[in-house]
Design an enzyme around this catalytic site. Structure first.
Site, short mmCIF file in Angstrom:
data_model
loop_
_atom_site.label_atom_id
_atom_site.label_comp_id
_atom_site.label_asym_id
_atom_site.label_seq_id
_atom_site.Cartn_x
_atom_site.Cartn_y
_atom_site.Cartn_z
N HIS A 1 -8.10 -0.19 -6.55
CA HIS A 1 -7.36 -1.62 -6.12
C HIS A 1 -6.12 -1.17 -5.27
O HIS A 1 -6.26 -0.05 -4.53
CB HIS A 1 -6.29 -1.52 -7.88
CG HIS A 1 -4.91 -1.09 -8.13
ND1 HIS A 1 -3.92 -0.92 -8.26
CD2 HIS A 1 -4.52 0.30 -7.50
CE1 HIS A 1 -2.94 0.19 -8.68
NE2 HIS A 1 -3.16 0.75 -7.79
N GLU A 2 -6.17 -2.40 -4.91
CA GLU A 2 -5.32 -2.83 -3.91
C GLU A 2 -5.79 -2.13 -2.12
O GLU A 2 -5.79 -1.93 -0.84
CB GLU A 2 -3.41 -2.02 -3.62
CG GLU A 2 -2.52 -3.16 -3.88
CD GLU A 2 -2.25 -3.54 -3.48
OE1 GLU A 2 -2.12 -4.47 -2.54
OE2 GLU A 2 -1.22 -4.79 -3.99
N GLY A 3 -7.32 -2.66 -2.41
CA GLY A 3 -7.89 -1.55 -1.27
C GLY A 3 -8.33 -0.83 -1.66
O GLY A 3 -7.78 0.40 -2.05
N ARG B 1 1.00 -1.30 -0.02
CA ARG B 1 -0.36 0.14 0.31
C ARG B 1 1.08 1.23 -0.15
O ARG B 1 0.36 2.54 -0.65
CB ARG B 1 -1.21 0.00 1.36
CG ARG B 1 -2.00 -0.84 1.05
CD ARG B 1 -2.87 -1.51 2.04
NE ARG B 1 -4.36 -2.68 1.31
CZ ARG B 1 -5.17 -2.32 2.05
NH1 ARG B 1 -5.20 -2.37 3.43
NH2 ARG B 1 -6.00 -3.85 1.55
#
Lengths: 611, 611
Positions: free
Chosen positions: B445-447, B302
């Site tokens: 993306h990525e949460g 992140r």
């Protein structure tokens, strides 16, 4: 892959609500100009627009994006669906619908025509740009052109034989019209020889129509410097003979197509006028008043931009709403059972927030654009000079917000639509990313967001000694008074009144700087003032909508019938979106107002060398 | 048309400032693991990254966007410049730079590597995604894989022979990992047979490397329902023989490429695992702990997303700044002489606001990403369990903001960059519209942005009885104390302290709902809480930067030398951007905090039928 969106892109129930329940445009029939219309004829125009938009515009919206117009150095190629759609538009009479009967029009209210345009724009904003520009150019000739120009140019525009453009910007002068260099040299026959380059001209070249009539800002030789030396000319692509047939090619050349990130279906051009010394134009009105004429039509053009931005917002909202109802994912925060079925994502609070934010933005913006268009109708059919003057003043005051608020916040709505779809929203297989790309243009053209702020704070707020602002506030207060007695709205009415008072205090606190030579400081935060004022205006629009909804619900409850089922849901949705706007959006005034009141100088004091 | 941007896309002066003056990463050399490094070796790594990024990455950023990877049903074609650039990246040793010497690495601090990645990302985020993913996957195997997986998969990834991917999402389960359906069936030899579909897999297919190692989340037959039944597997595209040579093709098929609105240069895929029943994977670690492993690497992944968003923001800022210095248009509001020459638009307050907003966002975000990466370095080289625990706790707490704030507000910065360029910014002839399209992915993306909000408010704020939040606030307060005595910063220090107190009050006011069964209400505004906390954290980052700038200016003034000329301008710019952030951005807390404190329920109470 990249299929066309087949979901309806417009909410007809909401259009009817806005036009017939909130604005009550059918009451315009009391005015002689609109006497032949009633709700039925007006709704029929919307039916036609909606049907043509769905069948002929929406069906090539994506294709137009994927296959943008191309120029081989010789001719511009546009996918054939555009011409086919515009033929339907023209056949249905929309090009002249708002014009008088004696010009072949239907005397349709401008507000109703905007409702029709919402259908076309939501379906395909790029193809709709051609008639939008043509109608704007025709109106300008209609207002300021001479009889010859009306016959030669306007009449064939109203029948769709000719299309039109607005040629303001130049490569070196975008927002800075004072610095345009296009020249006009008088010829012995009364015409002018035009020479110069125009940039960002939408619809500047194509073969969708027999001819293109460019309305060109240029400076007559020897004209005063700056904006007071600008004149306006009709410059046709093909000269037009006295019998209306096409003559020789005029010396207007396509110098290049601009390739944009969105709005790809509309040709956007760099045009060369008079490269071979043979570009002939005709003066509109009197010399040096060109910008004034343009500005007198600007209110209508800017309503159009606001409405386009709104329509894209509506299309994105509707698509993401449908997706959120169907997509199953995740569980409630208090449900720890992984074996329970996943929920439609519309059940998640943050998805609902993203949907409510869109609903509040797009329906609030639509209300504002139609309200402004209704003022145009009042202005054009006023029974007295006072009525006309009031309508004009209020419209002048509102225009910066009408243009800018949808452009900024319906773009934000499109951002939210992508977010609701997640990864799917980011792919070209789904339509929402295109709406977002298309909409990014709107804060730029027809006066950038910053230009609107300067117009509002530097011109409109100050004009006639503050009469415009006073009129706006009085108008809002009349609606506050009307809402105050309705139980569900009393709190909102009070909140909005408090906001108006803070707005007044803030404006008063800023005012001395406008008069004591600190004009740069006064204007330093004009864009924030614009956004703030826009939020107040949209809050007002929501109070108006909520009032009608509350009355409808109360009437249904009283009679034990009426509003029920999906109609009751519709009105409840209006109350909920109003509540959302007051709870989540109006609070931003607490951020804007102190900054404005203290004439925050941080940006002014920043030095270029420090960046 | 659509030429490559040849302006430097990174501000090396600012990178040096952030790394060597604010964070003082050279002090990491006091730790045994980094003992061989000093400022010179660290700066040399940045030099190399900057040079390769400029010469090999930036040069095909637009081309990669115009010619995205294509799939003919058989193979994926990628423009050759990508492979050439990645070869340079690999040759320079960046794939293993942060790994231990015994793995062929250089034990480069993670924070410094992120500085290098800022150079690559700002030059070409799409091509940089391949090594970014590979490094992440290699780290995961390095932390949780067995010796065989390290030899067979990680080692060739560190030399760039193999690339890696992360396979989490599925077509029916994006954010909802509890519902993934990919199955893993144990085989007698200890391997697993994998079957299922994975969606949004970046780098899922290409021929840039000999092999691709997919890290796949799947459920072993009979595993518990939900996230507690998820395991992690290495699934190579080609099986790897014991001697490291490639064996047979594994049963992993490209089912389709996703065509995105931006980030076009990175293949993004739908992958089919085991369509022919012959997809073999190896378990990482122990069964059912796959998500836990993923989450333990999530902080680093992140940071990477936040840094990517930041880098795009930087590239856009730098381009629009250069444009604003050169573009002549308009005059000062108090200049009524149209014959005076037009000004560079950087002289206009609203353009300066758009530039300052970008500067404050991108340099604030960069400071935060590098700060977080520095915590990774501390965590990995901690001298005591306490030091490690504190670093982990603070990093866990910060990660939602590190991922989300740049994704949201550097996207906004890219929007501003377009606005500075006006119509030019909206065309594909200029690079800023691509940055805006590329950056729109990062809040997804990525949460997603919403997932980060839930993570912050639902997990991080509550964890260890609030210890994470307490540690964050204490850490900020230490920097407030350090800034308080510097005259130019005393006001900011006080403002930030007041913000912290309001943040604490608000969090306390919300807390009961988390415990008394109103968890849905507690979380209803989690995204707003995230944005609010992000603003506080960025304000902190600006105070840290401003402190160093103020000290440098004071030192220069004291000594009558030192900071002068452009160096003094640089530090003045830091003070001015800090001031901007406190004046224009921190005030938004006055909007967020009351709404949060009252647990505003408008979105929760909205009914789906009312939309």
């Amino acid at each position: 892959m990249a299929a066309e969106n087949t979901l309806s892109t417009i909410d007809r129930r909401d259009l009817d609500f806005q036009l017939f329940e909130v604005l009550e445009v059918q009451r315009l029939a009391a005015r002689p100009h609109f006497a032949d219309h009633d709700r039925e004829t007006l709704a029929a125009a919307l039916d036609t627009a909606q049907a043509i938009a769905a069948a002929h515009f929406q069906t090539h919206n994506r294709k137009n994006d994927l296959h943008e117009p191309s120029f081989d150095g010789n001719r511009v190629t546009i996918i054939p669906e555009v011409r086919a759609a515009l033929d339907k538009f023209i056949e249905a009479g929309f090009m002249a619908a708002h014009r008088p009967y004696d010009e072949g029009g239907q005397q349709l209210p401008w507000s109703l025509l905007q409702g029709c345009f919402a259908c076309f724009n939501a379906a395909n904003v790029a193809s709709t740009a051609y008639p939008f520009l043509t109608i704007g150019a025709a109106n300008l000739i209609g207002s300021f052109g001479n009889a010859d120009q009306k016959t030669r140019y306007m009449a064939p525009m109203l029948t769709g034989r000719f299309f039109g453009t607005m040629c303001l910007s130049e490569p070196q002068a975008g927002s800075g019209l004072a610095d345009i260099r296009t020249r006009a040299t008088p010829l012995p026959d009364g015409n002018y020889r035009i020479q110069g380059s125009k940039m960002w001209i939408s619809g500047g070249e194509h073969d969708l129509s027999e001819n293109i009539v460019h309305l060109v800002l240029a400076k007559i030789d020897g004209a005063p410097a700056g904006v007071r030396g600008i004149s306006l000319f009709t410059v046709p692509k093909f000269r037009v003979n006295d019998d209306g047939s096409l003559g020789a090619r005029n010396d207007v050349q396509l110098a290049g197509l601009n390739h944009k990130m969105g709005f790809r279906g509309t040709t956007n051009t760099l045009l060369s006028f008079g490269e071979n010394g043979d570009c002939i134009g005709q003066l509109i009105g009197t010399p040096h008043r060109g910008l004034e004429y343009m500005f007198m039509m600007m209110n209508e053009a800017r309503i159009g931009v606001g409405l386009g931005a709104t329509s894209l917002g509506i299309a994105g909202y509707r698509y993401s709403l449908d997706y959120a109802r169907q997509r199953l994912q995740g569980r409630a925060p208090d449900n720890k059972d992984p074996a329970s079925p996943p929920l439609p994502i519309i059940q998640h609070a943050d998805i609902r927030r993203l949907l409510l934010a869109q609903k509040a933005a797009v329906e609030g913006a639509l209300a504002l654009c139609l309200y402004a268009a209704y003022l145009v109708d009042i202005e054009h059919t006023a029974a007295s000079p006072e009525e006309k003057q009031q309508a004009t003043l209020l419209l002048d005051m509102l225009t910066p917000m009408v243009k800018s608020w949808p452009s900024e916040f319906c773009l934000e709505a499109n951002k939210h639509a992508i977010q609701v779809l997640g990864g799917y929203g980011y792919t070209r297989d789904y339509p929402v990313e295109q709406y977002y790309r298309d909409n990014r243009l709107n804060p730029i053209h027809e006066g950038t967001h910053g230009v609107q702020g300067m117009d509002l704070l530097g011109r409109k707020v100050l004009m006639q000694n503050g009469a415009g602002l006073a009129l706006l506030l009085n108008t809002i207060r009349a609606d506050i008074a009307a809402a105050r007695d309705l139980v569900p709205l009393a709190g909102h009415a009070e909140t909005l009144e408090a906001a108006l008072q803070k707005l007044e205090q803030t404006t008063r606190a800023m005012a001395p700087a406008a008069k004591d030579g600190r004009i740069a400081l006064y204007l330093a935060n004009a864009t924030l003032y614009l956004d703030m004022m826009g939020h107040v205006v949209i809050a007002w629009m929501w109070l108006r909508q909520a009032r009608i909804a509350a009355l409808a619900l109360a009437a249904g409850a009283d009679a034990g019938a009426g509003a029920a089922g999906s109609e009751a849901d519709f009105y409840q949705g209006k109350l909920a979106a109003c509540r959302y706007f007051y709870a989540y959006e109006l609070g931003k005034l607490d951020y804007w107002l102190p900054l404005l009141a203290r004439l925050e100088p941080a940006t002014l004091e920043m030095q270029p060398a420090w960046f």
